[in-house]
Design a protein around this motif. Structure first.
Motif, short mmCIF file in Angstrom:
data_model
loop_
_atom_site.label_atom_id
_atom_site.label_comp_id
_atom_site.label_asym_id
_atom_site.label_seq_id
_atom_site.Cartn_x
_atom_site.Cartn_y
_atom_site.Cartn_z
N MET A 96 0.84 -1.21 0.00
CA MET A 96 0.00 0.00 0.00
C MET A 96 0.87 1.25 0.00
O MET A 96 0.39 2.36 0.30
CB MET A 96 -0.94 0.00 1.20
CG MET A 96 -1.92 -1.17 1.15
SD MET A 96 -3.42 -0.88 2.09
CE MET A 96 -2.76 -0.62 3.72
N HIS A 105 8.99 1.37 3.35
CA HIS A 105 10.08 1.41 4.31
C HIS A 105 10.95 0.18 4.09
O HIS A 105 10.71 -0.62 3.17
CB HIS A 105 9.54 1.49 5.75
CG HIS A 105 8.50 0.44 6.06
ND1 HIS A 105 8.80 -0.90 6.11
CD2 HIS A 105 7.17 0.54 6.30
CE1 HIS A 105 7.71 -1.58 6.39
NE2 HIS A 105 6.69 -0.73 6.51
N HIS A 120 9.30 -3.25 3.46
CA HIS A 120 8.85 -3.49 2.08
C HIS A 120 10.04 -3.80 1.17
O HIS A 120 9.97 -4.70 0.32
CB HIS A 120 8.15 -2.25 1.52
CG HIS A 120 6.90 -1.85 2.24
ND1 HIS A 120 6.81 -0.70 2.98
CD2 HIS A 120 5.67 -2.43 2.31
CE1 HIS A 120 5.58 -0.58 3.47
NE2 HIS A 120 4.88 -1.62 3.09
N GLY A 148 4.99 -10.27 3.72
CA GLY A 148 5.75 -10.20 4.96
C GLY A 148 5.08 -10.99 6.07
O GLY A 148 3.85 -11.04 6.17
N ASP A 207 2.43 -9.39 8.72
CA ASP A 207 0.98 -9.57 8.62
C ASP A 207 0.71 -11.07 8.49
O ASP A 207 0.35 -11.56 7.42
CB ASP A 207 0.44 -8.79 7.42
CG ASP A 207 0.71 -7.30 7.55
OD1 ASP A 207 -0.14 -6.60 8.10
OD2 ASP A 207 1.80 -6.85 7.15
N PRO A 217 10.83 -12.42 6.41
CA PRO A 217 10.94 -12.17 7.86
C PRO A 217 10.52 -10.74 8.22
O PRO A 217 10.57 -9.84 7.38
CB PRO A 217 12.43 -12.36 8.15
CG PRO A 217 13.01 -13.02 6.97
CD PRO A 217 12.13 -12.75 5.81
N VAL A 265 10.97 -7.16 9.50
CA VAL A 265 12.08 -6.21 9.65
C VAL A 265 11.71 -5.24 10.78
O VAL A 265 10.60 -4.70 10.80
CB VAL A 265 12.35 -5.45 8.34
CG1 VAL A 265 13.45 -4.42 8.53
CG2 VAL A 265 12.73 -6.44 7.24
N MET A 323 8.75 -2.56 11.75
CA MET A 323 8.54 -1.43 10.84
C MET A 323 7.13 -1.49 10.27
O MET A 323 6.62 -2.56 9.96
CB MET A 323 9.55 -1.46 9.71
CG MET A 323 10.92 -1.10 10.17
SD MET A 323 12.02 -0.88 8.77
CE MET A 323 13.54 -0.57 9.64
#
Ligand code: AMP
Length: 288
Positions: free
Chosen positions: A30, A34, A37, A147, A150, A174, A176, A184
């Protein structure tokens, strides 16, 4: 790096990329990108795969009263970061492109939608599954990268891809974290300085639960208590849930007698933060 806004053009560009024979990856996001992503983009590019990153703030996964309108958007900055990372295409459709007039399909996974975040975000996972299915249809990737931050979304997508036999490999990345342990998130930008100072307690709480797992096979109640001890009552942070579920099916577990996903949601004012770890009895935190 190419920037594509039109879905039909995206399908053509993706088909050309696929024809190169190195594999095609999709990283759905979305935006407000950072390092979390960008780590997904790194995994997507592995082995010379061509990579499409989508940036779409999907209206159908936000409930009434959630932060759709104020969700951070900065496509120019996202494009610069993705260019540097080596992505092939930034796909940034508008809502009309994804949901043209007459769009009527809605995917739902009821048993995944009534645990963890589900009851607090009615319709969220249906919205996520539906938009990912549309993006998969537009790009037709060989793999898609998601990720572990979620974890419930990852389980939903894996189940949908298996059920609908979409033939897309799902790569899990993993979590971050900031140096102080905070996972993050684009939503961390909402935190006030005081909330930001308190927020690492979430990771400390998860680490306390992992320490219990290392010692044996704690119950879900014991794990929650270990988490609660770190957050403390009546402070800046308030717990929405801290639950133990099966990492694939999301079915609640009473005790950590096998691998379990310990997942939490915490409010700092209006901002909702989530985090999790997969715990293994006698071992602690693992990734599966
Ligand atoms: P979002 O833009 O928040 O929808 O996230 C897009 C993708 O990035 C999802 O697959 C997220 O799980 C993943 N992601 C977001 N934050 C992190 C993080 N801190 N570590 C790893 N993956 C992340």
């Amino acid at each position: 790096m190419k920037i594509v806004k039109n879905p039909e053009e995206m399908t053509r560009v993706a088909s050309d990329l696929r024809a190169g024979g190195c594999g095609l990856a999709l990283v759905p996001t979305m935006g407000a990108l950072h390092q979390g992503h960008l780590s997904l983009v790194g995994l997507a590019l592995e082995g010379g795969r061509r990579t499409v990153v989508s940036v779409f703030v999907n209206p159908t996964q936000f409930g009434p009263g959630e932060d759709f309108a104020r969700y951070p958007r900065d496509l120019e900055k996202d494009a610069a970061l993705l260019e540097k990372e080596g992505a092939d295409v930034l796909f940034a459709p508008d809502a009309q492109g994804i949901y043209p007039e007459g769009f009527s399909t809605r995917i739902s996974l009821p048993s995944f939608e009534n645990v963890l975040c589900g009851p607090f975000r009615p319709g969220h996972f249906g919205g996520v599954a539906t938009v990912c299915c549309v993006l998969f249809g537009i790009v037709r990737p060989d793999v898609a990268v998601f990720g572990r931050k979620d974890a419930q979304q990852l389980a939903v997508i894996r189940r949908m891809v298996a059920d609908l036999r979409l033939g897309i490999g799902i790569v899990a990345a993993p979590i971050v974290r900031e140096p102080d342990g905070l996972a993050m998130s684009s939503r961390n930008a909402y935190l006030t300085p005081d909330q930001r100072k308190e927020a690492p307690a979430i990771f400390r709480g998860i680490s306390a639960a992992a320490a219990l797992a290392r010692l044996g096979a704690p119950s879900a109640v014991e794990l929650r208590a270990a988490f609660e001890d770190e957050i403390g009552p009546g402070g800046i942070l308030s717990i929405q849930y801290a639950d133990l579920v099966d990492p694939s099916t999301m079915v609640p577990m009473d005790r950590l007698d096998r691998d379990g996903l310990f997942a939490v949601a915490v409010h700092a004012g209006k901002t909702r933060l989530i985090d999790n770890a997969v715990l293994r009895p006698g071992v602690g935190a693992v990734e599966v």
